[in-house]
Design a protein around this motif. Sequence first.
Motif, short mmCIF file in Angstrom:
data_model
loop_
_atom_site.label_atom_id
_atom_site.label_comp_id
_atom_site.label_asym_id
_atom_site.label_seq_id
_atom_site.Cartn_x
_atom_site.Cartn_y
_atom_site.Cartn_z
N ASP A 33 -17.23 39.28 43.49
CA ASP A 33 -16.41 39.26 44.70
C ASP A 33 -15.11 38.48 44.47
N MET A 34 -14.08 38.92 45.18
CA MET A 34 -12.77 38.30 45.00
C MET A 34 -12.26 37.80 46.35
N ALA A 35 -11.49 36.72 46.33
CA ALA A 35 -10.72 36.30 47.50
C ALA A 35 -9.30 36.80 47.23
N ILE A 36 -8.83 37.71 48.04
CA ILE A 36 -7.60 38.42 47.69
C ILE A 36 -6.91 38.90 48.96
N ASN A 37 -5.57 38.94 48.94
CA ASN A 37 -4.86 39.49 50.11
C ASN A 37 -4.78 41.02 50.01
N GLY A 38 -4.42 41.65 51.11
CA GLY A 38 -4.45 43.12 51.20
C GLY A 38 -3.56 43.79 50.17
N ALA A 47 -5.05 43.53 46.78
CA ALA A 47 -6.25 44.36 46.68
C ALA A 47 -5.86 45.81 46.40
N VAL A 48 -4.79 46.28 47.06
CA VAL A 48 -4.31 47.65 46.83
C VAL A 48 -3.81 47.77 45.38
N ALA A 49 -3.04 46.76 44.94
CA ALA A 49 -2.54 46.78 43.55
C ALA A 49 -3.70 46.79 42.57
N PHE A 50 -4.76 46.01 42.88
CA PHE A 50 -5.92 45.92 42.00
C PHE A 50 -6.65 47.27 41.92
N ALA A 51 -6.77 47.94 43.08
CA ALA A 51 -7.40 49.27 43.08
C ALA A 51 -6.62 50.21 42.16
N TRP A 52 -5.28 50.13 42.24
CA TRP A 52 -4.46 51.03 41.41
C TRP A 52 -4.46 50.64 39.94
N ALA A 100 -8.77 48.51 52.88
CA ALA A 100 -7.50 48.87 52.24
C ALA A 100 -7.74 49.16 50.75
N TYR A 101 -8.61 48.35 50.14
CA TYR A 101 -9.00 48.57 48.74
C TYR A 101 -9.78 49.89 48.61
N THR A 120 -1.88 42.57 54.75
CA THR A 120 -1.18 42.49 53.47
C THR A 120 -1.16 41.07 52.92
N HIS A 121 -1.02 40.07 53.80
CA HIS A 121 -0.87 38.69 53.35
C HIS A 121 -2.07 37.80 53.68
N ALA A 122 -3.09 38.38 54.32
CA ALA A 122 -4.27 37.58 54.65
C ALA A 122 -5.26 37.67 53.50
#
Lengths: 388, 89
Positions: free
Chosen positions: A5-10, A13-18, A144-145, A174-176
Amino acid sequence: MSPKDMAINGDSAVAFAWKQIDPDVCAAYPITPQTIIVERFSDYVADGEVHTEFVCVESEHSALTVCTASQSAGARTFTATASQGLAYMWEMLPITSAMRTPLIMAVANRAVSGPININNDHGDVMAARDCGWISLFSENVQEAYDMSIIAPRIAEHWDVQLPCLVNLDGFILTHAIERISPLETHTVKEFVGEYKARYPLLDHRNPVSHGLMDGPDFYYQHKYQLVEAMAKAAQVAEEVFKEFAEISGREYHSVERYLCDDAEYIAIVLGSSFGTAKAAVDKLRAEGVKAGCAMPRVYRPFPEKMLAELMKGKKGVAVMDKHLSIGAYGPLYPEMIAAALDLEVIPGMYNYIYGLGGVDVTVDHIKSIFEDMVEGRSEKVNFLGVKL
Amino acid sequence: MVEYKDMLIGGRTDKPGSAEGFKTGDWRSFVPVVDMDKCIDCLTCWVYCPDDSIIIKDDKMAGIKLSHCKGCGICASVCPKKAIAMVED
């Protein structure tokens, strides 16, 4: 909680998915609150963690032009934008869909100027709704991910071939920083699969021309092809959600429902406010009000039959819009009424405009919508939170 | 008219030269008329014609194909022998 599990902003998370998908091309231009997506993604490119060709462009208009062209050539392509950036892309939006280039664009939903405002509402994506793009909404960072991974499967389906917007509320998501459970990279790669382009420009054995001019007879027929493709996308979305549940354990639906079955009053809401609405519904239930709420996760194609079924037998439906067609209604409201026309008895239908330019909408605000409906105080169009 | 189901998606075509079937000659208000006695077959008109309207046979100027001629008058203006006149159509 899994150790992965990650603590990550939106945005991240989208960048990580890509990063996990590893697209062939990304062309993007920074704009708040989307900037982190392409910043993180360009880090992955610079660090050699993806094989993506990153094209630095001078504007969003050029970004979408490059993306449309690269997807036409046969490359899986990703971009992201928000607000004025999406507005600047507008000229290209219907061209991307008309050329049947299934690229994916994350939209960090933000108010459109003016007055200048960088906070969240849905003014940007609602201005893009008529452009032939599939449009998915997310309630939280996990979604979002997940939607970023689901989107290419719907868009690239052989009989769909339409571009897709993945919406996440600016700043609120996006920033939370939230906790998410990402999938293993090999699981993502297997799920998304290799991109097989239909009629790619670079297939020299089967030459085709793209982006041609149409007379009236061809233009209308090509538009009708989009109608059929969108109808297909509605089916494909449900299939892909089922497949995704198998690999992730997370179930998604074209229309997400919360305590709607026995509800007398329901609220329809898009994006992060769905979570707020669920909390309001819980409080109302504790007070004995039969409340429920729902979110059309797939906003285009519009799931009108499922929404009609959802509204059946309700006393009141509050349609919440984070955008306003000034001089008319919020964009979701007339569509919900059109869906309700399939019912024998049409429920009371009320439009609640809310959260424009980042105005905070709390559990109590949404609770007040239900109290308005129960007490018969709701107007046809209501402006939640405007100080009169 | 082609039915939408028989058309490639995305406004694409796999048949080259399809613009030939889109006749634009009726946009014209002036028509080029060639005086073949003055023509020296230099083919300057063929080079400059923005469409496909100068007919060439055996490397010689053989007249004007009007199906796509929009009457722009470029051929008349570049002709070194003033062999092409623009006449109201």
